[in-house]
Design an enzyme around this catalytic site. Structure first.
Site, PDB file in Angstrom:
ATOM      1  N   GLU A 151      -4.665 -12.098 -19.833  1.00 23.87           N
ATOM      2  CA  GLU A 151      -3.756 -12.011 -18.688  1.00 23.87           C
ATOM      3  C   GLU A 151      -3.318 -13.386 -18.204  1.00 23.87           C
ATOM      4  OE1 GLU A 151      -5.485  -9.866 -15.397  1.00 23.87           O
ATOM      5  OE2 GLU A 151      -7.429 -10.817 -15.619  1.00 23.87           O
ATOM      6  N   CYS A 174      -3.536  -2.837 -20.573  1.00 26.96           N
ATOM      7  CA  CYS A 174      -3.943  -2.050 -19.407  1.00 26.96           C
ATOM      8  C   CYS A 174      -3.127  -2.379 -18.167  1.00 26.96           C
ATOM      9  CB  CYS A 174      -5.437  -2.203 -19.127  1.00 26.96           C
ATOM     10  SG  CYS A 174      -5.885  -3.878 -18.682  1.00 26.96           S
ATOM     11  N   HIS A 178       0.838  -1.207   0.000  1.00 23.06           N
ATOM     12  CA  HIS A 178       0.000   0.000   0.000  1.00 23.06           C
ATOM     13  C   HIS A 178       0.865   1.245   0.000  1.00 23.06           C
ATOM     14  CE1 HIS A 178      -3.900  -1.691   0.220  1.00 23.06           C
ATOM     15  NE2 HIS A 178      -3.595  -2.442   1.258  1.00 23.06           N
ATOM     16  N   ASP A 208      -0.760  -9.631 -14.423  1.00 22.23           N
ATOM     17  CA  ASP A 208      -0.998 -11.059 -14.229  1.00 22.23           C
ATOM     18  C   ASP A 208      -0.323 -11.895 -15.311  1.00 22.23           C
ATOM     19  OD1 ASP A 208      -2.415 -11.503 -11.821  1.00 22.23           O
ATOM     20  OD2 ASP A 208      -4.115 -10.437 -12.689  1.00 22.23           O
TER      21      ASP A 208
HETATM   22  C1  PEP Z   1      -3.285  -6.941 -14.894  1.00 23.99           C
HETATM   23  O1  PEP Z   1      -3.294  -8.074 -14.406  1.00 23.99           O
HETATM   24  O2  PEP Z   1      -2.359  -6.503 -15.621  1.00 23.99           O
HETATM   25  C2  PEP Z   1      -4.394  -6.002 -14.624  1.00 23.99           C
HETATM   26  C3  PEP Z   1      -4.502  -4.869 -15.267  1.00 23.99           C
HETATM   27  O3  PEP Z   1      -5.282  -6.343 -13.662  1.00 23.99           O
HETATM   28  P1  PEP Z   1      -5.007  -6.273 -12.079  1.00 23.99           P
HETATM   29  O4  PEP Z   1      -3.698  -5.565 -11.871  1.00 23.99           O
HETATM   30  O5  PEP Z   1      -6.170  -5.564 -11.505  1.00 23.99           O
HETATM   31  O6  PEP Z   1      -4.952  -7.726 -11.721  1.00 23.99           O
HETATM   32 MG    MG Z   2      -5.105  -8.870 -13.543  1.00 22.77          MG
END
Ligand code: PEP
Ligand code: MG
Length: 546
Positions: A431, A502, A188, A455
């Site tokens: 992912e 993303c 965090h 991921d």
């Molecule tokens: C990812 O896994 O890259 C993603 C954008 O999702 P999160 O970080 O929320 O798992």
């Molecule tokens: Mg993810």
């Protein structure tokens, strides 16, 4: 000159004087007390004060780093009131006749050790939170405060680690950077630093605190993760130059507001922003993002003590769509499980939660929860430009089930004469390596792909994203990851679909050209990275490349 290598969690350079962060004594003396009732009364008064302080910190965090990041302080308030924790403290005061400070310290440490010994990395991280609130209650009992968090001059704060509440309590105008001996980039504290735009380096190693002094001149380079104390003149000059270049760059970036994301040879892409709550929309718009490429809808579930109702969700989605209209908003369906837990889901403890019942797997095993979210999304769609995205896809079968459920929801809403848009784009996150490898099968079934590199990296390299010890093995530029992204891009385009990224890698401008060459159509990044990525795009000439 002393050099230390850590990990930069927010890219910026700072030069200034060191201030070594010392906490109020967290190990109070054990005293024998006759009047236990008045000791418990001291405890109660201190808890009230702690709640007041935390509520002020929550408001500060809300204003500075947004709702999603501020939530941790709501959790801290709940922890202060936690029945088990309080019973244990009061029992100790009554049974052993000890002072309140001591009872809080011992109980806090017992609870922290219990959390630390759990297998689940999310629960392990709660150990730091219990220590944080216990320290606060002790300081309130003994009348201490956070004096050490205010400084006369701008300083580089050096600490063993910083608790989230300490990070937020720092006076941003007085903090040039912070450097910690420990910490992980997913903590965090690191996330807060990134959102507060403070240069930060974590994990420089335990010994550094014994080798530096208050007032030493130091350089904190959040780009390279290097911390240099007492630099020689040449190093100092180089750092000042880099700092000046960075500040010039920042000013120049503001000139890019309103400009297109276009390469020198005329290739255009979309640069969108990632958000975690409705309150982040302000930052999306002020940084001139073209839309929202990832709205992590989990916050609705994490901030509630029971499943959010269809109406609660509808209101949140409607608000974000209206505020962003006519720009696109891609809302990702529930991605809970693994490191994001909500008690009321009653999920069983798992050996490997990252590979367990999470995200779409929960939605498909609890279709009523999934349907509630989809109904809210479809109903909200008439208020803006909605895309819906599904996380953690691994197979064609899953996607078939998802699309069938979407059709059911549409039929239900039609039967109820409820309106929904017929232009909603449906997409999936790439992912998992499986999704990338079968992307030729998945592409015809959806409107778009969005690559979740956080991921995808974890699963491709077998590197738990929550584990700070394996960061050295986690090469985010690994050829395997880049090949999977390229394969997905080829397959998306083969079927006339668009593809974005993303995950955090979308903001890595050393890869922007690689992504553009692959044909990536959209990059979705934290709002504060939009202009940096636009800048990188506008300097690329794809035609002049070999
Ligand atoms: C990812 O896994 O890259 C993603 C954008 O999702 P999160 O970080 O929320 O798992
Ligand atoms: Mg993810």
């Amino acid at each position: 000159m002393k050099k230390y290598q850590g990990k930069g969690v927010y890219g910026a350079v700072a030069v200034g004087k060191v201030s070594v962060f010392k906490r109020a004594d967290a190990a109070p003396e054990r005293l024998q007390i006759e009047d236990t009732a008045s000791e418990i009364a001291r405890l109660e008064t201190a808890k009230e004060k702690a709640i007041e302080e935390l509520s002020a910190i929550y408001e500060k965090a809300l204003a500075e780093v947004g709702e999603e990041n501020a939530q941790i302080f709501e959790i801290h308030m709940m922890m202060v009131e936690d029945d088990d924790y309080n019973e244990a403290i009061v029992d100790m005061i009554n049974e052993e006749g000890v002072n309140a400070e001591y009872a809080v310290a011992v109980t806090g440490e017992n609870f922290a050790n219990m959390f630390a010994s759990m297998d689940d990395s999310y629960m392990q991280a709660r150990a730091a939170d219990v220590r944080d609130i216990s320290r606060r209650i002790i300081a309130c009992i003994s009348g201490g405060g956070d004096e050490n968090l205010s400084f006369d001059d701008k300083v580089i704060i050096c600490a063993d680690d910083l608790a989230p509440s300490e990070t937020v309590s720092l006076d941003k105008d007085k903090v040039l950077a912070f450097v910690t001996a420990f910490g992980s980039s997913n903590s965090h504290t690191a996330i807060l630093a990134r959102n507060m735009n403070i240069p930060a380096i974590i994990g420089v190693g335990e010994q550094f605190l014994s080798e530096i002094c208050d007032g030493d001149t130091a350089i904190a380079d959040g780009f390279t993760g290097q911390f240099i104390c007492c630099p020689d003149d040449e190093t100092l000059c180089a750092a000042m130059k880099k700092m000046q270049e960075e500040s010039d760059k920042k000013a120049l970036l503001l000139n890019l507001l309103g400009k297109e994301n276009i390469t020198l040879d005329g290739t255009k892409i979309n640069i969108y922003a990632n958000i975690g709550s409705v309150s982040d929309i302000g930052a999306v718009l002020s940084n001139d993002a073209g839309g929202v490429g990832l709205f992590r809808s989990e916050f609705l579930y994490l901030e509630n003590t029971d499943y959010p109702t269809e109406e609660q969700q509808f209101a949140a989605y409607k608000k974000v769509l209206e505020e962003m209209a006519p720009k696109k908003v891609i809302i990702r369906t529930l991605d809970i499980g693994a490191d994001k837990q909500a008690d009321y889901f009653g999920l069983e403890k798992e050996e490997n939660p990252a590979m367990g019942l999470r995200a779409i797997r929960i939605c498909l095993t609890r279709p009523e929860v999934f349907k509630t979210q989809l109904r809210a999304l479809y109903r909200a769609s008439v208020f803006g430009n909605l895309g819906i995205m599904f996380p953690m896809i691994t197979s064609v079968g899953e996607l078939e089930q998802i699309l069938a459920i979407c059709e059911d929801v549409k039929k239900e809403l039609t039967a109820e004469n409820a309106e929904f848009s017929d232009g909603i784009e449906l997409g999936i996150m790439i992912e998992t390596p499986a999704a990338a490898i079968i992307s030729d099968k998945l592409a015809p079934m959806v409107d778009f792909f969005s690559v979740g590199t956080n991921d995808l990296t974890q699963y491709t390299l077998a590197c738990d994203r929550q584990n700070p010890h394996i960061e050295p093995f986690c090469d985010t530029h690994h050829a395997a990851i880049l090949r999977l992204i390229e394969l997905s891009a080829q397959n998306a385009h083969k079927f006339g679909k668009w593809i974005g990224i993303c995950g955090e890698l979308a903001a890595d401008t050393s890869l922007t050209e690689t992504f553009l060459k692959m044909g990536i159509d959209e990059l979705s990044v934290s709002p504060s990275f939009v202009l940096r990525v636009r800048d990188a795009v506008r300097k690329i000439n794809l035609k002049s490349q070999v």
